[in-house]
Enzyme design. Sequence first.
Site, PDB file in Angstrom:
ATOM      1  N   ARG A 122      35.633 -65.460 -31.882  1.00 44.61           N
ATOM      2  CA  ARG A 122      35.787 -66.156 -33.170  1.00 44.61           C
ATOM      3  C   ARG A 122      34.498 -66.893 -33.549  1.00 44.61           C
ATOM      4  O   ARG A 122      34.107 -66.933 -34.711  1.00 44.61           O
ATOM      5  CB  ARG A 122      36.972 -67.127 -33.097  1.00 44.61           C
ATOM      6  CG  ARG A 122      38.311 -66.373 -33.114  1.00 44.61           C
ATOM      7  CD  ARG A 122      39.469 -67.212 -32.598  1.00 44.61           C
ATOM      8  NE  ARG A 122      39.656 -68.446 -33.307  1.00 44.61           N
ATOM      9  CZ  ARG A 122      40.208 -69.539 -32.791  1.00 44.61           C
ATOM     10  NH1 ARG A 122      40.635 -69.541 -31.536  1.00 44.61           N
ATOM     11  NH2 ARG A 122      40.369 -70.610 -33.505  1.00 44.61           N
TER      12      ARG A 122
ATOM     13  N   ARG B  56      47.770 -71.882 -28.621  1.00 42.23           N
ATOM     14  CA  ARG B  56      47.651 -70.714 -29.503  1.00 42.23           C
ATOM     15  C   ARG B  56      47.176 -69.512 -28.697  1.00 42.23           C
ATOM     16  O   ARG B  56      46.254 -69.640 -27.887  1.00 42.23           O
ATOM     17  CB  ARG B  56      46.616 -71.006 -30.608  1.00 42.23           C
ATOM     18  CG  ARG B  56      47.172 -71.755 -31.783  1.00 42.23           C
ATOM     19  CD  ARG B  56      46.103 -72.235 -32.738  1.00 42.23           C
ATOM     20  NE  ARG B  56      45.122 -71.229 -33.135  1.00 42.23           N
ATOM     21  CZ  ARG B  56      44.239 -71.387 -34.116  1.00 42.23           C
ATOM     22  NH1 ARG B  56      44.219 -72.539 -34.793  1.00 42.23           N
ATOM     23  NH2 ARG B  56      43.380 -70.449 -34.434  1.00 42.23           N
TER      24      ARG B  56
ATOM     25  N   ARG C 261      36.419 -67.565 -45.898  1.00 39.57           N
ATOM     26  CA  ARG C 261      35.746 -67.279 -44.636  1.00 39.57           C
ATOM     27  C   ARG C 261      34.781 -66.108 -44.769  1.00 39.57           C
ATOM     28  O   ARG C 261      34.121 -65.746 -43.805  1.00 39.57           O
ATOM     29  CB  ARG C 261      36.792 -66.917 -43.599  1.00 39.57           C
ATOM     30  CG  ARG C 261      37.027 -67.992 -42.544  1.00 39.57           C
ATOM     31  CD  ARG C 261      38.147 -67.461 -41.698  1.00 39.57           C
ATOM     32  NE  ARG C 261      38.283 -68.034 -40.414  1.00 39.57           N
ATOM     33  CZ  ARG C 261      39.252 -68.883 -40.087  1.00 39.57           C
ATOM     34  NH1 ARG C 261      40.096 -69.325 -40.981  1.00 39.57           N
ATOM     35  NH2 ARG C 261      39.377 -69.294 -38.848  1.00 39.57           N
TER      36      ARG C 261
ATOM     37  N   ARG D 283      43.075 -77.382 -27.132  1.00 37.62           N
ATOM     38  CA  ARG D 283      44.009 -77.588 -28.255  1.00 37.62           C
ATOM     39  C   ARG D 283      45.442 -77.270 -27.837  1.00 37.62           C
ATOM     40  O   ARG D 283      45.724 -76.263 -27.194  1.00 37.62           O
ATOM     41  CB  ARG D 283      43.586 -76.685 -29.408  1.00 37.62           C
ATOM     42  CG  ARG D 283      44.506 -76.765 -30.603  1.00 37.62           C
ATOM     43  CD  ARG D 283      43.845 -76.306 -31.867  1.00 37.62           C
ATOM     44  NE  ARG D 283      43.106 -75.061 -31.734  1.00 37.62           N
ATOM     45  CZ  ARG D 283      42.161 -74.687 -32.599  1.00 37.62           C
ATOM     46  NH1 ARG D 283      41.839 -75.463 -33.607  1.00 37.62           N
ATOM     47  NH2 ARG D 283      41.537 -73.540 -32.431  1.00 37.62           N
TER      48      ARG D 283
ATOM     49  N   LYS E  14      38.604 -78.986 -38.343  1.00 43.30           N
ATOM     50  CA  LYS E  14      38.896 -78.886 -39.784  1.00 43.30           C
ATOM     51  C   LYS E  14      40.330 -79.317 -40.088  1.00 43.30           C
ATOM     52  O   LYS E  14      40.582 -80.072 -41.022  1.00 43.30           O
ATOM     53  CB  LYS E  14      38.723 -77.437 -40.290  1.00 43.30           C
ATOM     54  CG  LYS E  14      37.324 -76.900 -40.218  1.00 43.30           C
ATOM     55  CD  LYS E  14      37.217 -75.519 -40.847  1.00 43.30           C
ATOM     56  CE  LYS E  14      37.973 -74.423 -40.130  1.00 43.30           C
ATOM     57  NZ  LYS E  14      37.502 -74.104 -38.779  1.00 43.30           N
TER      58      LYS E  14
HETATM   59  P1  AMP Z   1      42.516 -70.522 -37.976  1.00 51.48           P
HETATM   60  O1  AMP Z   1      43.791 -71.235 -37.658  1.00 51.48           O
HETATM   61  O2  AMP Z   1      41.853 -71.020 -39.215  1.00 51.48           O
HETATM   62  O3  AMP Z   1      41.587 -70.474 -36.794  1.00 51.48           O
HETATM   63  O4  AMP Z   1      42.927 -69.005 -38.305  1.00 51.48           O
HETATM   64  C1  AMP Z   1      43.586 -68.204 -37.348  1.00 51.48           C
HETATM   65  C2  AMP Z   1      43.329 -66.749 -37.654  1.00 51.48           C
HETATM   66  O5  AMP Z   1      43.905 -66.416 -38.928  1.00 51.48           O
HETATM   67  C3  AMP Z   1      41.880 -66.345 -37.774  1.00 51.48           C
HETATM   68  O6  AMP Z   1      41.257 -66.082 -36.527  1.00 51.48           O
HETATM   69  C4  AMP Z   1      41.998 -65.071 -38.614  1.00 51.48           C
HETATM   70  O7  AMP Z   1      42.472 -63.977 -37.849  1.00 51.48           O
HETATM   71  C5  AMP Z   1      43.096 -65.454 -39.599  1.00 51.48           C
HETATM   72  N1  AMP Z   1      42.529 -66.086 -40.819  1.00 51.48           N
HETATM   73  C6  AMP Z   1      42.737 -67.360 -41.251  1.00 51.48           C
HETATM   74  N2  AMP Z   1      42.089 -67.595 -42.390  1.00 51.48           N
HETATM   75  C7  AMP Z   1      41.465 -66.438 -42.707  1.00 51.48           C
HETATM   76  C8  AMP Z   1      40.615 -66.041 -43.782  1.00 51.48           C
HETATM   77  N3  AMP Z   1      40.278 -66.884 -44.773  1.00 51.48           N
HETATM   78  N4  AMP Z   1      40.159 -64.768 -43.779  1.00 51.48           N
HETATM   79  C9  AMP Z   1      40.490 -63.899 -42.806  1.00 51.48           C
HETATM   80  N5  AMP Z   1      41.259 -64.204 -41.769  1.00 51.48           N
HETATM   81  C10 AMP Z   1      41.751 -65.468 -41.700  1.00 51.48           C
END
Ligand code: AMP
Length: 299
Positions: free
Chosen positions: A245, A234, A156, A190, A79
């Site tokens: 996840r 990460r 989400r 990644r 994404k």
């Molecule tokens: P990502 O980089 O999109 O994988 O996000 C990393 C982490 O941030 C996720 O695993 C969640 O813990 C938190 N996070 C990001 N976006 C959201 C969202 N819209 N709702 C809840 N938690 C989020």
Amino acid sequence: MAVFSRCSRAATAVKSPNAAAVAAFSHVIRPLFHSFSSSTLDPETDLNRNKPAGLGTLKREPKGRNVQWVFLGCPGVGKGTYASRLSNLVGVPHIATGDLVRDELASSGSLSSQLKEIVNQGKLVSDEIIIDLLSKRLEKGEAKGESGFILDGFPRTVRQAEILEGVTDIDLVINLKLREEALLAKCLGRRICSECGGNYNLASIDIKAENGRPGMHMSSLPPPPECASKLITRPDDTEEVVKNRLRIYQSTTRPVEDFYRSRGKLLEFDLPGGISESWLKLLHALNLEDHGNKQSAAA
Ligand code: AMP
């Protein structure tokens, strides 16, 4: 007021609404969206009918409206990569809520330690916290004259989608899909440059053709020499956390796809491979062209 009450209604329809967070979101997001209400869309470009319009008709013309797009898709699907490329092409900010969370983690703010445990276990942060972070980001952007966006990682949960839908009429939701076998490997491969923030991927994936399904190749995305010694992983890209996840995506975020599908806003896009196989096809699906950047698909 109409927007705010719609937003509040959406929030009260679900469990444990936090009216303060929703009000804050509405306060910030409403002025941003007010002048871009869906009524200004040209019927020819109305993406609600699942006919993505081209850049020429969407970008600041004919009625001064910038795009409001959302990227959905499992962890590891890419994404961030595609949202960031499209944001450069279309000229709207790429806003990744994961980045907002990581910025907050890196700060010495009071939220930081609370978030660390949640994020490092691969769980979702509460809707209230994420809406608060997003509101602040939009507020800053608004002050700089930003309008429109490509959201990545938000919404989400169905509740987040309802709240967003209550305050604006998202044009298009691009649902990126990738063969499941590739997702875990892509997360584990990644790497991020700790200096420039560039995203790279060391995983090179070859899935053999099997049982009538075609094979698939995804090249790695190596860093340029200046980033090579500065790569970090990460903390939530470990095998155990990525699997969690992916489970949470299935249980909590998958219904968001249905939310937008039922509103005719979902564009399904099956990634045929890595960037070189996928970028131009994605542009084609969006009726976009990347004149100045023909080489970039191979990058
Ligand atoms: P990502 O980089 O999109 O994988 O996000 C990393 C982490 O941030 C996720 O695993 C969640 O813990 C938190 N996070 C990001 N976006 C959201 C969202 N819209 N709702 C809840 N938690 C989020």
